[in-house]
Design a protein around this motif. Structure first.
Motif, PDB file in Angstrom:
ATOM      1  N   GLY A  88       0.820  -1.200   0.000  1.00 29.98           N
ATOM      2  CA  GLY A  88       0.000   0.000   0.000  1.00 29.98           C
ATOM      3  C   GLY A  88       0.854   1.251   0.000  1.00 29.98           C
ATOM      4  N   ARG A  89       0.229   2.352   0.405  1.00 28.50           N
ATOM      5  CA  ARG A  89       0.926   3.644   0.441  1.00 28.50           C
ATOM      6  C   ARG A  89       0.738   4.284   1.807  1.00 28.50           C
ATOM      7  NH1 ARG A  89       3.297   4.839  -4.106  1.00 28.50           N
ATOM      8  NH2 ARG A  89       2.531   3.974  -6.031  1.00 28.50           N
ATOM      9  N   LEU A  90       1.820   4.912   2.275  1.00 29.90           N
ATOM     10  CA  LEU A  90       1.791   5.619   3.551  1.00 29.90           C
ATOM     11  C   LEU A  90       1.555   7.106   3.332  1.00 29.90           C
ATOM     12  CD1 LEU A  90       4.864   3.987   5.321  1.00 29.90           C
ATOM     13  CD2 LEU A  90       2.474   3.822   6.061  1.00 29.90           C
ATOM     14  N   VAL A  91       0.779   7.694   4.239  1.00 25.74           N
ATOM     15  CA  VAL A  91       0.526   9.129   4.233  1.00 25.74           C
ATOM     16  C   VAL A  91       0.723   9.621   5.660  1.00 25.74           C
ATOM     17  CG1 VAL A  91      -1.196  10.929   3.835  1.00 25.74           C
ATOM     18  CG2 VAL A  91      -1.165   8.896   2.369  1.00 25.74           C
ATOM     19  N   GLU A  92       1.500  10.665   5.819  1.00 20.66           N
ATOM     20  CA  GLU A  92       1.665  11.265   7.144  1.00 20.66           C
ATOM     21  C   GLU A  92       0.491  12.199   7.407  1.00 20.66           C
ATOM     22  OE1 GLU A  92       4.454  14.231   9.793  1.00 20.66           O
ATOM     23  OE2 GLU A  92       4.806  14.077   7.647  1.00 20.66           O
ATOM     24  N   THR A  93      -0.054  12.117   8.600  1.00 17.39           N
ATOM     25  CA  THR A  93      -1.167  12.976   8.980  1.00 17.39           C
ATOM     26  C   THR A  93      -1.192  13.134  10.494  1.00 17.39           C
ATOM     27  OG1 THR A  93      -3.572  13.272   8.874  1.00 17.39           O
ATOM     28  CG2 THR A  93      -2.782  11.020   9.036  1.00 17.39           C
ATOM     29  N   ARG A  94      -1.699  14.227  10.951  1.00 18.95           N
ATOM     30  CA  ARG A  94      -1.893  14.414  12.398  1.00 18.95           C
ATOM     31  C   ARG A  94      -3.392  14.470  12.639  1.00 18.95           C
ATOM     32  NH1 ARG A  94       0.873  15.473  17.059  1.00 18.95           N
ATOM     33  NH2 ARG A  94      -0.325  16.629  18.587  1.00 18.95           N
ATOM     34  N   ASP A  95      -4.009  13.324  12.565  1.00 20.13           N
ATOM     35  CA  ASP A  95      -5.447  13.167  12.720  1.00 20.13           C
ATOM     36  C   ASP A  95      -5.768  13.066  14.217  1.00 20.13           C
ATOM     37  OD1 ASP A  95      -8.027  11.993  12.992  1.00 20.13           O
ATOM     38  OD2 ASP A  95      -7.885  11.184  10.955  1.00 20.13           O
ATOM     39  N   GLN A  96      -6.196  14.166  14.796  1.00 26.67           N
ATOM     40  CA  GLN A  96      -6.413  14.216  16.244  1.00 26.67           C
ATOM     41  C   GLN A  96      -7.471  13.214  16.702  1.00 26.67           C
ATOM     42  OE1 GLN A  96      -4.344  16.129  18.247  1.00 26.67           O
ATOM     43  NE2 GLN A  96      -5.216  14.792  19.800  1.00 26.67           N
ATOM     44  N   ALA A  97      -8.487  12.996  15.899  1.00 29.57           N
ATOM     45  CA  ALA A  97      -9.525  12.028  16.279  1.00 29.57           C
ATOM     46  C   ALA A  97      -8.940  10.623  16.401  1.00 29.57           C
ATOM     47  CB  ALA A  97     -10.661  12.042  15.256  1.00 29.57           C
TER      48      ALA A  97
END
Length: 167
Positions: A88-97
């Motif tokens: 798959g593919r990785l995505v950086e995110t700061r998803d607070q939920a």
């Protein structure tokens, strides 16, 4: 190993169950320039995603942020009758939920400043496909199938091998 479509559905269901049960696996980029590393996985089968806590100052996150995000995640069951390799593919995110949902004492141990740690980030692994192997019968079955194959010249029946399209 069988390639029956019912086995494929069973294999996909088992894949997600094993990720949840094992909770740990090896995550790495497909570019071959870095070693895979142990990570704690938080699976969301309905979303086709696996989430990982990380830090924005790690080599892995830095490379992903530059766009080299094709990755693989390898998981094995505790009793070693299941192995899976997910692409798959990785995505950086700061998803607070998601940080709030998956935060626990084990995660907290890595981030002394808690959820407000300035380097805390998440990696979302958007799965595309997987290869899985599900053995049946344990060590006794393996020994029997190997002995039988050496006597009759036919390949041993060790379980299910399936390629899964997870999109």
């Amino acid at each position: 190993m069988s390639r029956d479509i019912n086995d494929q559905e069973k294999a996909e269901r088992r894949l997600w169950e094993e990720i949840e049960a094992a909770r740990f696996g090896m995550l790495g980029l497909s570019n071959g320039h870095q070693h895979f590393q142990p990570m704690t996985a938080f699976a969301e089968p309905d979303e086709g995603a696996i989430w990982f806590f990380s830090s924005d100052d790690t080599d892995l996150v830095k490379v992903v942020a530059q766009g080299d995000n094709k990755a693989m995640f390898v998981v094995q069951s505790k009793d070693q009758d299941f192995q899976g390799c997910i692409d798959g593919r990785l995505v950086e995110t700061r998803d607070q939920a998601r940080i709030d949902r998956y935060w626990n004492p084990m995660v907290a141990a890595w981030y002394p400043a808690g959820k407000d740690d300035p380097h805390l980030t998440l990696l979302r692994f958007d799965v595309s496909d997987a290869e899985v192997w599900i053995s049946k019968g344990g060590a006794v079955r393996l020994a029997w199938e190997i002995a039988k194959a050496n006597l009759n010249g036919k390949a041993p029946d060790l379980g299910i091998q399936a390629h899964l399209d997870l999109n």
